[in-house]
Design an enzyme around this catalytic site. Structure first.
Site, PDB file in Angstrom:
ATOM      1  N   TYR A  51      31.898  34.731  36.554  1.00 21.79           N
ATOM      2  CA  TYR A  51      32.075  33.449  35.861  1.00 21.79           C
ATOM      3  C   TYR A  51      30.917  32.484  36.129  1.00 21.79           C
ATOM      4  O   TYR A  51      30.676  31.566  35.353  1.00 21.79           O
ATOM      5  CB  TYR A  51      33.388  32.769  36.299  1.00 21.79           C
ATOM      6  CG  TYR A  51      34.645  33.434  35.757  1.00 21.79           C
ATOM      7  CD1 TYR A  51      34.587  34.645  35.087  1.00 21.79           C
ATOM      8  CD2 TYR A  51      35.885  32.841  35.915  1.00 21.79           C
ATOM      9  CE1 TYR A  51      35.721  35.256  34.611  1.00 21.79           C
ATOM     10  CE2 TYR A  51      37.036  33.444  35.431  1.00 21.79           C
ATOM     11  CZ  TYR A  51      36.941  34.657  34.787  1.00 21.79           C
ATOM     12  OH  TYR A  51      38.082  35.254  34.306  1.00 21.79           O
ATOM     13  N   LYS A  73      37.068  46.910  42.239  1.00 22.86           N
ATOM     14  CA  LYS A  73      36.744  47.979  41.291  1.00 22.86           C
ATOM     15  C   LYS A  73      35.564  48.714  41.899  1.00 22.86           C
ATOM     16  O   LYS A  73      34.509  48.901  41.277  1.00 22.86           O
ATOM     17  CB  LYS A  73      36.426  47.350  39.912  1.00 22.86           C
ATOM     18  CG  LYS A  73      36.328  48.328  38.771  1.00 22.86           C
ATOM     19  CD  LYS A  73      37.637  48.980  38.376  1.00 22.86           C
ATOM     20  CE  LYS A  73      37.415  50.040  37.321  1.00 22.86           C
ATOM     21  NZ  LYS A  73      38.597  50.895  37.099  1.00 22.86           N
ATOM     22  N   ASP A 122      42.789  48.198  38.161  1.00 24.03           N
ATOM     23  CA  ASP A 122      43.648  48.789  37.125  1.00 24.03           C
ATOM     24  C   ASP A 122      44.964  49.261  37.722  1.00 24.03           C
ATOM     25  O   ASP A 122      46.046  49.055  37.155  1.00 24.03           O
ATOM     26  CB  ASP A 122      42.922  49.927  36.382  1.00 24.03           C
ATOM     27  CG  ASP A 122      42.070  50.806  37.289  1.00 24.03           C
ATOM     28  OD1 ASP A 122      41.867  50.435  38.453  1.00 24.03           O
ATOM     29  OD2 ASP A 122      41.622  51.872  36.847  1.00 24.03           O
ATOM     30  N   ASP A 181      42.053  35.826  38.016  1.00 23.18           N
ATOM     31  CA  ASP A 181      42.436  35.076  36.825  1.00 23.18           C
ATOM     32  C   ASP A 181      43.485  35.874  36.039  1.00 23.18           C
ATOM     33  O   ASP A 181      44.556  35.370  35.654  1.00 23.18           O
ATOM     34  CB  ASP A 181      41.165  34.871  35.973  1.00 23.18           C
ATOM     35  CG  ASP A 181      41.345  33.876  34.856  1.00 23.18           C
ATOM     36  OD1 ASP A 181      42.457  33.369  34.695  1.00 23.18           O
ATOM     37  OD2 ASP A 181      40.361  33.615  34.135  1.00 23.18           O
ATOM     38  N   ASP A 209      48.042  35.524  36.163  1.00 23.44           N
ATOM     39  CA  ASP A 209      48.851  35.246  34.973  1.00 23.44           C
ATOM     40  C   ASP A 209      49.877  36.353  34.749  1.00 23.44           C
ATOM     41  O   ASP A 209      51.006  36.095  34.323  1.00 23.44           O
ATOM     42  CB  ASP A 209      47.963  35.109  33.724  1.00 23.44           C
ATOM     43  CG  ASP A 209      47.563  33.662  33.478  1.00 23.44           C
ATOM     44  OD1 ASP A 209      47.621  32.863  34.441  1.00 23.44           O
ATOM     45  OD2 ASP A 209      47.195  33.318  32.336  1.00 23.44           O
TER      46      ASP A 209
END
Ligand code: NAD
Length: 368
Positions: free
Chosen positions: A135, A195, A227, A251, A255
């Site tokens: 980001y 990852k 994942d 992020d 959620d």
């Protein structure tokens, strides 16, 4: 204790009012000062984060934040959009650790999209690194490709990066949090999500988290690929205790976890700096679709205020009292529209605030 209150836009002012009423009901010695932020600040001062608001936030011990944003500002230049205020506050206050607890209250298990037995008693904490990763990494932009699959065509790119100190400090925050939860009866387990099988940045992340763990032998550490973590969150969410991860994975996963608990209207959050100073806000946005209708759920904001009492203001007893009051009103069957179900009593934003204040006042009167 000095608290900066920034209500913002949409339902922000309605829900903040209720959280401040609950705070006042605790009868603590604290100074509360309010300032505009987001679209409201843009309207009044031409900027979503005016200097006076930023200075108030910097001078305060803690910031209690409502929400910002409205579709009507979508056409503004990016720097003037309400959401820029949040990024500005994170940057200027050095808020690098985002805490998002996902707790499924016993009375609300039916509101989850998962089967009740999978979420009953759920109490997990997601810690997301907030100031690094893809980001913020430079360089980024658009250009003519010189190599790759289609040289000579237009392409866009971002940079994923993390430095050792950035990973070390967020890993320490996660291990400390797991330790505190263990002392309160939790499992004392940290799941670091990466990852590492594909990304160099996250192989490094995994190595550094493993190094930091050496100082926390009382806390268990496991590593999961993102994942798999996304899958386990909906398969067996109670297998987690504390999850720590980078900005982008955090992020998305936070959620996903929000939905396990039923409504985003129940979820508090905290963003902390290296000295536990923090900004406290509900996990949801400004919900312009329901603003001004007295239907928004104020509990996420009230619970964020409880986190503020616990993490920054060192008032754990008061935090317990607020959380107990929230459980009490749910037990009484009071529900805002987002968590309502047949057999419960639908109330508005104000009435929910009234009920929490009444529950607090009752415990204070009992105590004295
Ligand atoms: P949102 O979270 O505002 O709303 C999503 C849905 O959840 C809506 O249907 C809304 O009515 C409902 N909802 C949200 N909070 C609720 C509550 N307390 N009680 C009951 N229902 C609730 O997300 P969105 O619609 O994608 O975004 C709306 C605006 O909020 C946008 O301008 C966005 O940029 C902004 N936003 C701000 C923040 C923030 O201030 N931290 C975070 C996310 C989005």
């Amino acid at each position: 204790m000095k608290i900066a209150v920034l209500p913002g836009d949409g339902i922000g002012p309605e829900i903040i009012v209720q959280a401040v009423r609950v705070l006042r009901a605790l009868e603590l010695k604290c100074e509360i000062e309010e300032a505009p932020v987001g679209g409201a600040a843009y309207e009044a001062h031409g900027h979503p984060l005016p200097e006076a608001t930023l200075n108030l936030a910097k001078a305060a011990d803690a910031v209690l934040f409502g929400a910002v944003g409205d579709w009507k500002y979508d056409q503004l230049e990016r720097q003037f959009r309400p959401e820029q205020a949040i990024l500005g506050l994170r940057k200027h206050l050095g808020l690098f650790a985002n805490f998002r607890p996902a707790i499924c209250y016993e009375q609300l298990t039916h509101a989850s999209s998962l089967k009740p037995e999978l979420v009953a008693g759920l109490d997990i904490l997601i810690i997301r690194e907030l100031t690094g990763d893809i980001y913020f990494g430079q360089p980024r932009g658009r250009r003519q490709a010189v190599d790759g699959h289609f040289p000579g065509t237009e392409e866009a790119f971002d940079t994923m990066r993390y430095s050792r100190p950035e990973i070390e400090r967020i890993a320490r925050v996660a291990f400390e949090a797991a330790r505190v939860r263990k002392q309160a009866g939790g499992r004392g387990k940290v799941t670091s999500v990466d990852k590492a099988n594909v990304l160099e940045t996250f192989q490094f992340w995994k190595d550094v988290v493993t190094d930091v763990h050496k100082a926390y032998s009382d806390v268990q550490l496991e590593h999961l690929y993102v994942d798999n973590a996304a899958m386990q969150l909906v398969r067996a969410p109670k297998s987690f205790d504390v999850i720590v991860t980078g900005n982008m994975f955090g992020d998305i996963l936070s959620d996903e976890a929000a939905m396990l608990t039923g409504s985003i209207g129940m979820l508090p959050s905290a963003s902390l700096d290296s000295r536990q100073k923090g900004l406290y806000e509900p996990s949801h946005g400004s919900a312009p679709d329901i603003a001004g209708k007295n239907v928004a759920n104020p509990l996420a904001t009230i619970l964020s205020m409880a986190m503020m009492l616990r993490f920054t203001l060192d008032q754990p007893e008061s935090a317990d009292r607020v959380e107990a009051a929230v459980r009490h009103v749910l037990q009484q069957g009071l529900r805002t529209a987002d968590i309502w179900s047949a057999g419960t009593h639908k109330v508005g934003t104000r009435e929910m605030g009234d009920a929490v204040v009444a529950a607090i006042t009752k415990t204070i009167t009992k105590k004295s």
